[in-house]
Write an enzyme that holds these catalytic residues in place. Structure first.
Site, PDB file in Angstrom:
ATOM      1  CG  HIS A  22      -1.808   1.173   1.337  1.00 54.24           C
ATOM      2  ND1 HIS A  22      -3.093   1.188   0.847  1.00 54.24           N
ATOM      3  CD2 HIS A  22      -1.594   2.413   1.878  1.00 54.24           C
ATOM      4  CE1 HIS A  22      -3.633   2.376   1.075  1.00 54.24           C
ATOM      5  NE2 HIS A  22      -2.747   3.138   1.700  1.00 54.24           N
ATOM      6  CD  GLU A  23       1.641   3.554   3.661  1.00 52.48           C
ATOM      7  OE1 GLU A  23       1.887   4.630   3.080  1.00 52.48           O
ATOM      8  OE2 GLU A  23       0.590   3.346   4.298  1.00 52.48           O
ATOM      9  CG  HIS A  26       0.477   6.302  -0.694  1.00 53.86           C
ATOM     10  ND1 HIS A  26      -0.609   6.799  -1.379  1.00 53.86           N
ATOM     11  CD2 HIS A  26      -0.022   5.634   0.388  1.00 53.86           C
ATOM     12  CE1 HIS A  26      -1.723   6.454  -0.749  1.00 53.86           C
ATOM     13  NE2 HIS A  26      -1.391   5.743   0.326  1.00 53.86           N
TER      14      HIS A  26
END
Length: 359
Positions: A22-23, A26
């Site tokens: 998920h990170e 980003h």
């Protein structure tokens, strides 16, 4: 020791991979747009270990239930003075659409991870389908009147070859009241029959009564494995990811409609229990489970709650429409409300998890 091996380690690995991916979304999109990344952390809270590589500090923090990517000019840094040479690399100095892309990348990468896992799983383990074998024929049903019997194998419907039970269900539901020519294999013989699906009441997976076409047969519950090549595995992976995504969104809607009780929600403890059970049974089962949790994580992060990615996307959409950002004071207030809502939700799921343990 058994608890540590089968429950703690698999849980940490599964959660760590999901948070990391998920990170990573980003991080990679921010890097692509040349936004300065100050920190990449697995976990929240105080730093356990960390190392600065280039301009970014990579951390493992004390609370393992999440993570974050800290960008220059984001959050608490908005009002701080930024060096002139870094102005163009500040998150808040990027066009709105670029910022939306950075924020959306986390949930998108969760869906991408699910697709990768499902596709690889199907490529290695094959695709399991339920065979079109009849396990039960209900009395006085269209199938019973047509002459379908237990142990019949349905091999064609209206000239279309049948390979799985799902095909039977799909065709029947699309043809209420229309005669269907069915060919079954009965022992060494093939028998041609005609059955007319009837609209009846049945319960869906949420326990709701729905009107649907049925013929009154129940599957024998036997499965077969189909080997898939890379292309077919990706197609099935896409279909499975889409199905899980739709089901997750529908479940959220049913929660708000109070069709699904809030007591069914689970948190980290439930995920840990399920992870441990699957690890004890077969480690390979952890991979599709991880894909399902990854979809859930991605969709939940898109909810319009200010502290989540979905809430930030709403702020950016408002800025896009108004032509100016919402004031810091209003955003801070909204994020505090979002944090309270998130804490309340965590309390509910933790209560549910603990209640399940004692029950």
């Amino acid at each position: 020791m058994e608890i540590f091996i089968y429950y703690v380690i698999p849980f940490i690995l599964v959660l760590g991979i999901l948070i990391f991916f998920h990170e990573l979304g980003h991080f990679m999109v921010a890097k692509y747009f040349n936004v300065k990344v100050l920190k990449f952390s697995l976990g929240f809270g105080s730093k356990l270990i960390g190392k600065k590589i280039g301009e970014t500090e990579y951390l493992i923090s004390s609370v393992p239930l999440g993570g974050y990517v800290k960008l220059l000019g984001e959050g608490a840094d908005e009002e701080q003075e930024i060096a002139p040479e870094d102005q163009s690399r500040s998150f808040n100095n990027q066009p709105v659409l670029k910022r939306m892309a950075i924020v959306s990348a986390g949930p998108f990468f969760n869906l991408l991870l699910a697709l990768i896992i499902f596709s690889l799983f199907y490529l290695i383990a094959g695709y399991q389908v339920m065979t079109p074998e009849v396990g039960q024929v209900r009395d006085n049903s269209p199938a019973s009147r047509a002459g379908i019997k237990k142990d019949d194998i349905i091999i064609a419907i209206s000239g279309k070859p049948i390979d799985s039970w799902e095909q039977i269900r799909s065709i029947v539901q699309k043809n209420p009241g229309r005669p269907l020519d069915i060919v079954v294999k009965r022992g060494k013989k093939t028998v041609a029959l005609t059955v007319v699906p009837e609209v009846s009441t049945a319960k869906n997976i949420f326990g709701e009564e729905v009107r649907t076409a049925l013929i009154g047969i129940v599957a024998a519950g036997r499965f077969k494995t189909i080997d898939l090549g890379p292309g077919s595995a990706i197609v099935q992976g896409l279909k499975k990811t889409w199905d899980v995504t739709k089901l997750t969104c529908l479940t959220i809607v049913k929660l708000f409609e109070r069709v699904v009780p809030i007591k069914t929600l689970g948190g980290p403890i439930l995920i840990g229990q399920m992870t441990g059970q699957l690890a004890k049974e077969n480690l390979a089962y952890l991979f599709p489970f991880m894909a399902v949790i990854s979809v859930n994580l991605g969709i939940l992060n898109l909810l319009p709650v200010p502290i989540l990615d979905g809430g930030l996307i709403i702020f950016l959409l408002i800025e896009l429409v108004l032509g100016r950002p919402i004031s810091i004071k209003k955003r801070d207030l909204a994020q505090k409300v979002g944090l309270i809502l998130l804490i309340m939700l965590m309390m509910v799921v933790m209560y549910n998890d603990i209640t399940r343990i004692f029950k």
